[in-house]
Design a protein around this motif. Structure first.
Motif, PDB file in Angstrom:
ATOM      1  N   ILE B 198     -17.093  18.644 -30.812  1.00  0.00           N
ATOM      2  CA  ILE B 198     -17.670  19.954 -30.508  1.00  0.00           C
ATOM      3  C   ILE B 198     -19.131  19.788 -30.083  1.00  0.00           C
ATOM      4  N   ARG B 202     -20.205  21.184 -26.519  1.00  0.00           N
ATOM      5  CA  ARG B 202     -21.021  22.398 -26.450  1.00  0.00           C
ATOM      6  C   ARG B 202     -22.508  22.127 -26.264  1.00  0.00           C
ATOM      7  N   VAL B 203     -22.936  20.904 -26.547  1.00  0.00           N
ATOM      8  CA  VAL B 203     -24.366  20.627 -26.424  1.00  0.00           C
ATOM      9  C   VAL B 203     -24.649  19.507 -25.420  1.00  0.00           C
ATOM     10  N   PRO B 206     -22.978  20.155 -21.582  1.00  0.00           N
ATOM     11  CA  PRO B 206     -23.702  21.149 -20.771  1.00  0.00           C
ATOM     12  C   PRO B 206     -25.107  20.685 -20.384  1.00  0.00           C
TER      13      PRO B 206
END
Lengths: 361, 294
Positions: B198, B202-203, B206
């Motif tokens: 995750i 998500r970090v 991106p």
């Protein structure tokens, strides 16, 4: 058992022992600072607690539960980074919501909690802004909100205020401490700024070479340092080293060598012949024109540095330079001139007698 | 003569030395003579040779092989961009998180071949891929195949060759952006309760996208103009790349028609860049990949 219990925590990089069997315990709701120079292991200790590093020995327990081998994402610990590490591609609201999303809160709960925590850090209406649009102080608050919103068991702060300018830093110190008290979370704060550590903490842990040298309340580490390193870590100090020549009920006479001696008033027990160091903080020394005073210690003003609310004098006395810091105010002018002969005096409690095992050279 | 060019930066610094702008002059002169002039010639010819008008363009649109070659060029470039993106991202990620020594080795392995002549590398690939090449020999020795596989003179060979040649231009911008991502971000995500997958999705991903976009743009645009690789590895009896198609007509001294195809290729490239500039904020991306992101 304490809320946070760290036992014999050790971290080794190659040959270098960064943390050497560190022991630390904190009560529920306590605010503890780890203070020390760079390389003393304070940041390593924090990263071990957070779970970003694996220890080479020892254990960490929070609220009675051992977490030493848990990965960081299962520890339920909030952390505020020195860089804040706010996700730049997310809005303030999304940043704060991140921790709640990982814990599978419902959308309604998340938006309510985000609003509440923005309220707490006085940033209502900032939810849709990007971190880059915020000032340093605002980013700091968002980082704090993000670290606290999921109600962590522990709050870790890594030099979190050092990126701010001084005025804002002092304001944030008070604000941060107030929020921490309101929330009631146990906090570990890493800093190299002794004023910050003294201002904010319930207790200060002074660290050196991967160990805690002294862990005590701010006033105790300042007023009763265990050794010269601690005394110097918490502020300026003049160190006078010598051997005890004689003693009586009210103190002892320190032989400084070269035929110089100094009467030290203290209730600390020493033995005749023992070598010890006496530390005197510059603000504890009073100056008076030499003729009018009844003091054994007399010297000459060698330099004067005006610093606004105080003036720093360097006095040549006892064949060394002694720093004296006097408060300035409109009422009391510090009217000493260069090369003027002055007398130095201090109160009985001002002389800090340090054990000489780890004295400052 | 144009007035002294002024650089915005020099003006901001107080404008005390605007003459620095003159330094751009030799380079500008070079570009005019060796780049703008021939390009202008090509565009001019496409409209005038053999006669004034849009005849050459009409001819292209009406020639099925011409249009097909344009579409094939676009498709091939897209496929190569995709494979480069996947392989390049993983490769850049490996460099970013490898130990210092391994990272240096991996980086060298991607930069060093780029210094070897493209023609030489393409011939080398020919040797590897041909019917009696090492791949076929190895597979036959291991009795995994009875008869040799047709690897060379296929679209697969072209895609493979172009991917090999263009990979560095994908890896470097991605790696550059990744290196600029403070590890604190991923740790912060973990601290907030995100599992590694995750935290990546998500970090890290991106935040590394600008590099991927920049690399994709470079690879796609560069891929449109490839000539040597399809010429040596491709099935030349079948479809022709737009660059090959152009060369075919140039070789027959059909300057006007050849120039028209060249101009179309230029137009496609510029359109791609324009779309990218609009959608991806190219300036920002290029600054991030090469100017060192925070």
């Amino acid at each position: 058992m304490a809320f946070l219990e760290i036992r014999d925590l050790t971290k080794v990089y190659g040959e270098k022992v960064v943390l050497d069997e560190l022991n630390l315990s904190a009560q529920d709701g306590e605010f503890i600072s780890l203070l020390g120079p760079s390389g003393c292991g304070k940041t390593t200790a924090l990263r071990l607690i957070a779970g970003f590093l694996q220890p080479d020995g020892g254990s960490i327990a929070v609220n009675g539960r051992e977490i030493t081998n848990l990965p960081a994402y299962r520890r339920n610990i909030g952390m505020v980074f020195q860089s804040y590490a706010l996700f730049p591609h997310m809005t303030v609201g999304q940043n704060i919501a991140f921790g709640l999303e990982q814990r599978r809160f419902s959308r309604g709960e998340i938006s309510k909690a985000v609003d509440e925590s923005l309220d707490m850090v006085r940033l209502n209406g900032f939810a849709s802004r990007r971190p880059a649009e915020l000032s340093g102080g605002q980013q700091q608050r968002v980082a704090l909100a993000r670290a606290l919103v999921f109600k962590p068991q522990l709050l870790l702060l890594d030099e979190s205020l050092s990126a701010l300018d001084k005025k804002l830093r002092v304001q944030m110190q008070l604000e941060l401490r107030q929020i921490q008290k309101e929330v009631g979370v146990t906090a570990v704060f890493v800093t190299h700024d002794h004023e910050e550590a003294l201002t904010m903490s319930d207790r200060v842990a002074v660290m050196r070479n991967g160990r805690i040298v002294q862990l005590d309340t701010p006033s105790n580490v300042y007023r009763a340092p265990v050794d010269g390193f601690v005394a110097e870590s918490l502020g300026e100090a003049n160190f006078l080293r010598g051997s005890v020549r004689s003693k009586d009920g009210s103190g002892f006479v320190l032989d400084l060598g070269d035929g110089l001696s100094l009467a030290v008033a203290t209730d600390r027990q020493v033995d005749v012949g023992e070598t010890c160091t006496v530390a005197i903080r510059p603000e504890d020394i009073e100056l008076a024109p030499a003729r009018s005073a009844r003091s054994d210690v007399v010297g000459h003003v060698r330099s004067i540095a005006f610093a606004g609310n105080t003036t720093l004098y360097v006095i040549e006395a006892l064949r060394r330079e002694i720093r004296v810091r006097r408060p300035n105010s409109a009422a009391a002018e510090n009217g000493f001139a260069l090369d003027q002969e002055v007398a130095l005096a201090w109160n009985a409690g001002a002389a800090l007698v340090l054990s000489d095992r780890q004295g400052v050279s | 003569m144009a007035p002294t060019p002024r650089i915005a930066g020099s003006r901001r610094r107080g404008g005390s030395q605007p003459r620095w702008g003159l330094l751009v002059f030799p380079a500008a002169l070079f570009m005019v003579f060796f780049f703008a002039w021939p390009l202008g010639q090509m565009i001019f010819r496409s409209f005038t040779d053999p006669a004034m008008g849009l005849d050459n363009y009409a001819r292209f649109v009406q020639t099925p092989s011409g249009v097909r070659s344009l579409l094939e060029t676009l498709a091939m470039s897209a496929v190569v961009t995709l494979t480069c993106a996947v392989v390049g991202y993983v490769y850049a990620y490996a460099i970013r998180f490898a130990s210092r020594r391994v990272a240096a080795l991996l980086l060298l392995a991607v930069i060093f071949p780029a210094g070897v002549n493209l023609l030489v590398r393409t011939f080398a690939l020919q040797v590897v891929l041909r019917d009696t090449g090492i791949i076929n020999q190895l597979l036959m020795r291991l009795h995994l195949i009875g008869e040799h596989l047709t690897l060379i003179r296929t679209e697969f060979a072209v895609a493979l060759g172009m991917t090999c040649m263009l990979l560095p231009y994908m890896v470097l911008p991605i790696y550059s952006v990744m290196r600029g991502i403070n590890p604190d971000y991923v740790q912060a995500a973990a601290g907030l309760g995100a599992r590694p997958v995750i935290a990546f999705a998500r970090v890290f991903l991106p935040m590394s996208l600008p590099g991927l976009y920049a690399g994709s743009l470079i690879v796609f645009v560069a891929g449109l103009g490839f000539y040597v690789v399809p010429q040596l590895l491709g099935d030349n009896g079948g479809g022709r790349f737009l660059s090959q198609y152009t060369a075919d007509y140039m070789a027959q001294a059909e300057w006007g028609y050849g120039s028209a195809i060249g101009t179309i290729l230029l137009l496609v490239t510029l359109t791609t860049l324009a779309i990218a500039a609009r959608v991806l904020k190219v300036g920002e991306i290029l600054r991030m990949s090469f100017g060192g992101a925070r």
